[in-house]
Design a protein around this motif. Structure first.
Motif, PDB file in Angstrom:
ATOM      1  N   MET A 196      12.124 -33.518 -92.993  1.00 38.84           N
ATOM      2  CA  MET A 196      12.603 -34.869 -93.246  1.00 38.84           C
ATOM      3  C   MET A 196      13.320 -35.439 -92.028  1.00 38.84           C
ATOM      4  O   MET A 196      13.162 -36.622 -91.684  1.00 38.84           O
ATOM      5  CB  MET A 196      13.532 -34.874 -94.459  1.00 38.84           C
ATOM      6  N   GLU A 197      14.120 -34.621 -91.357  1.00 40.66           N
ATOM      7  CA  GLU A 197      14.808 -35.078 -90.155  1.00 40.66           C
ATOM      8  C   GLU A 197      13.805 -35.473 -89.077  1.00 40.66           C
ATOM      9  O   GLU A 197      13.948 -36.505 -88.400  1.00 40.66           O
ATOM     10  CB  GLU A 197      15.738 -33.980 -89.637  1.00 40.66           C
ATOM     11  N   LYS A 198      12.782 -34.650 -88.910  1.00 40.01           N
ATOM     12  CA  LYS A 198      11.749 -34.992 -87.935  1.00 40.01           C
ATOM     13  C   LYS A 198      11.053 -36.300 -88.302  1.00 40.01           C
ATOM     14  O   LYS A 198      10.734 -37.128 -87.447  1.00 40.01           O
ATOM     15  CB  LYS A 198      10.734 -33.868 -87.841  1.00 40.01           C
ATOM     16  N   GLY A 199      10.787 -36.495 -89.626  1.00 42.26           N
ATOM     17  CA  GLY A 199      10.149 -37.739 -90.062  1.00 42.26           C
ATOM     18  C   GLY A 199      11.020 -38.950 -89.789  1.00 42.26           C
ATOM     19  O   GLY A 199      10.539 -40.007 -89.371  1.00 42.26           O
ATOM     20  N   ARG A 200      12.342 -38.819 -90.001  1.00 44.17           N
ATOM     21  CA  ARG A 200      13.258 -39.917 -89.730  1.00 44.17           C
ATOM     22  C   ARG A 200      13.276 -40.268 -88.242  1.00 44.17           C
ATOM     23  O   ARG A 200      13.313 -41.431 -87.853  1.00 44.17           O
ATOM     24  CB  ARG A 200      14.659 -39.563 -90.206  1.00 44.17           C
ATOM     25  N   LEU A 201      13.294 -39.225 -87.442  1.00 42.90           N
ATOM     26  CA  LEU A 201      13.283 -39.488 -86.000  1.00 42.90           C
ATOM     27  C   LEU A 201      12.014 -40.226 -85.583  1.00 42.90           C
ATOM     28  O   LEU A 201      12.051 -41.154 -84.773  1.00 42.90           O
ATOM     29  CB  LEU A 201      13.405 -38.161 -85.236  1.00 42.90           C
ATOM     30  N   ARG A 202      10.895 -39.799 -86.150  1.00 44.82           N
ATOM     31  CA  ARG A 202       9.644 -40.481 -85.822  1.00 44.82           C
ATOM     32  C   ARG A 202       9.672 -41.918 -86.274  1.00 44.82           C
ATOM     33  O   ARG A 202       9.216 -42.834 -85.567  1.00 44.82           O
ATOM     34  CB  ARG A 202       8.476 -39.755 -86.474  1.00 44.82           C
ATOM     35  N   LEU A 203      10.193 -42.173 -87.520  1.00 52.60           N
ATOM     36  CA  LEU A 203      10.290 -43.539 -88.014  1.00 52.60           C
ATOM     37  C   LEU A 203      11.195 -44.373 -87.133  1.00 52.60           C
ATOM     38  O   LEU A 203      10.930 -45.550 -86.850  1.00 52.60           O
ATOM     39  CB  LEU A 203      10.812 -43.537 -89.450  1.00 52.60           C
ATOM     40  N   GLY A 204      12.293 -43.790 -86.671  1.00 58.56           N
ATOM     41  CA  GLY A 204      13.200 -44.510 -85.780  1.00 58.56           C
ATOM     42  C   GLY A 204      12.532 -44.888 -84.486  1.00 58.56           C
ATOM     43  O   GLY A 204      12.690 -46.007 -83.975  1.00 58.56           O
ATOM     44  N   LYS A 205      11.767 -43.961 -83.915  1.00 60.42           N
ATOM     45  CA  LYS A 205      11.050 -44.252 -82.678  1.00 60.42           C
ATOM     46  C   LYS A 205      10.020 -45.346 -82.883  1.00 60.42           C
ATOM     47  O   LYS A 205       9.870 -46.273 -82.076  1.00 60.42           O
ATOM     48  CB  LYS A 205      10.382 -42.998 -82.153  1.00 60.42           C
ATOM     49  N   ASP A 206       9.286 -45.247 -84.040  1.00 59.66           N
ATOM     50  CA  ASP A 206       8.268 -46.260 -84.319  1.00 59.66           C
ATOM     51  C   ASP A 206       8.905 -47.631 -84.502  1.00 59.66           C
ATOM     52  O   ASP A 206       8.381 -48.656 -84.017  1.00 59.66           O
ATOM     53  CB  ASP A 206       7.467 -45.884 -85.557  1.00 59.66           C
ATOM     54  N   SER A 207      10.044 -47.689 -85.229  1.00 62.66           N
ATOM     55  CA  SER A 207      10.705 -48.974 -85.459  1.00 62.66           C
ATOM     56  C   SER A 207      11.225 -49.569 -84.155  1.00 62.66           C
ATOM     57  O   SER A 207      11.168 -50.774 -83.933  1.00 62.66           O
ATOM     58  CB  SER A 207      11.858 -48.799 -86.452  1.00 62.66           C
ATOM     59  N   SER A 208      11.737 -48.690 -83.265  1.00 60.17           N
ATOM     60  CA  SER A 208      12.220 -49.205 -81.973  1.00 60.17           C
ATOM     61  C   SER A 208      11.058 -49.757 -81.165  1.00 60.17           C
ATOM     62  O   SER A 208      11.175 -50.798 -80.501  1.00 60.17           O
ATOM     63  CB  SER A 208      12.924 -48.087 -81.200  1.00 60.17           C
TER      64      SER A 208
END
Length: 248
Positions: free
Chosen positions: A197-209
């Motif tokens: 889940m942490e990895k998924g959040r990081l990926r979502l954060g990168k995608d949103s940025s």
């Protein structure tokens, strides 16, 4: 004369030492071992074990004797005797035709078997062994109890109780181990899920940025396309006006 006197004194001293050694040297003791008590059932047979230990080699003159003292009696009788390599069994008393010799002096064993037990066999049996020159030693006694039904021995009950307790403790330990194993496995699974889940959040954060950075560019492209479209429309309108003027 002086030398002869000293020689005589030395001879007397040597003789005195030899005599004292012969007199004071203790005779070797033989050790005999039996059970403390034996239980038997009426009509069955029982083994009276007798073993011994001797420092001397087993001689041809070894003798093994069994005595029996009935319950509530002070008198004892000889019921078995082994000598000169031959067993001699009582053939006139109460143990007539009921005793078997199973011992072997070569293996330091003087055991016998009593068949067809009866209540009159209750009493004390004594095993005595002589192995010349090892003849000094204490005999050993075993008490025979004859019952209608052989009772369960205290040692057997205690062993069963201890075995049961150990079995319960073993089961508890196994259950505790399984519970801990399942708990650790569940914790490991949860940890893996949390890390995923942490990895998924990081990926979502990168995608949103990335998307945030791309949005102004898109807006600029849209504005540019709108401006281009409006200018083209104006030009087309201007061209139409000029053509109309020329026609006039």
């Amino acid at each position: 004369m002086g030398s002869q006197g000293s020689l005589g004194r030395e001879t007397l001293l040597l003789l005195a030492v030899l005599v004292s050694a012969m007199v004071l040297t203790p005779t070797l003791a033989i050790h005999v071992y039996t059970d403390r008590e034996v239980h038997g059932k009426v009509g069955s047979k029982v083994t009276l074990s007798c073993t011994f230990w001797s420092r001397e080699w087993i001689s041809d003159d070894i003798s093994i004797t069994w005595h029996f003292q009935p319950e509530y009696s002070r008198d004892s009788i000889s019921i078995f005797h082994y000598a000169k390599g031959q067993p001699y069994i009582d053939d006139i008393g109460t143990f007539k035709d009921r005793i078997s010799w199973i011992g072997d002096p070569g293996w330091k064993d003087g055991s016998i078997v009593i068949h067809n037990l009866d209540y009159t066999d209750n009493g004390t049996f004594t095993c005595d062994v002589k192995n010349p020159p090892d003849i000094v030693g204490k005999s050993s006694q075993v008490t025979l109890f004859v019952f209608e039904n052989v009772p369960v021995r205290y040692g057997v009950v205690l062993g069963a109780v201890i075995g049961g307790v150990l079995a319960v403790v073993l089961v508890i330990l196994v259950i505790a181990y399984l519970i801990r194993y399942c708990w650790l496995r569940r914790q490991a699974t949860l940890q893996r899920r949390l890390s995923a889940m942490e990895k998924g959040r990081l990926r979502l954060g990168k995608d949103s940025s990335k998307r945030g950075r791309q949005t102004p560019v898109l807006y600029a492209m849209l504005d540019h396309s709108r401006l281009t479209k409006s200018s083209s429309e104006k030009k087309s309108r201007g061209g139409l006006g000029d053509s109309r003027k020329d026609r006039k």
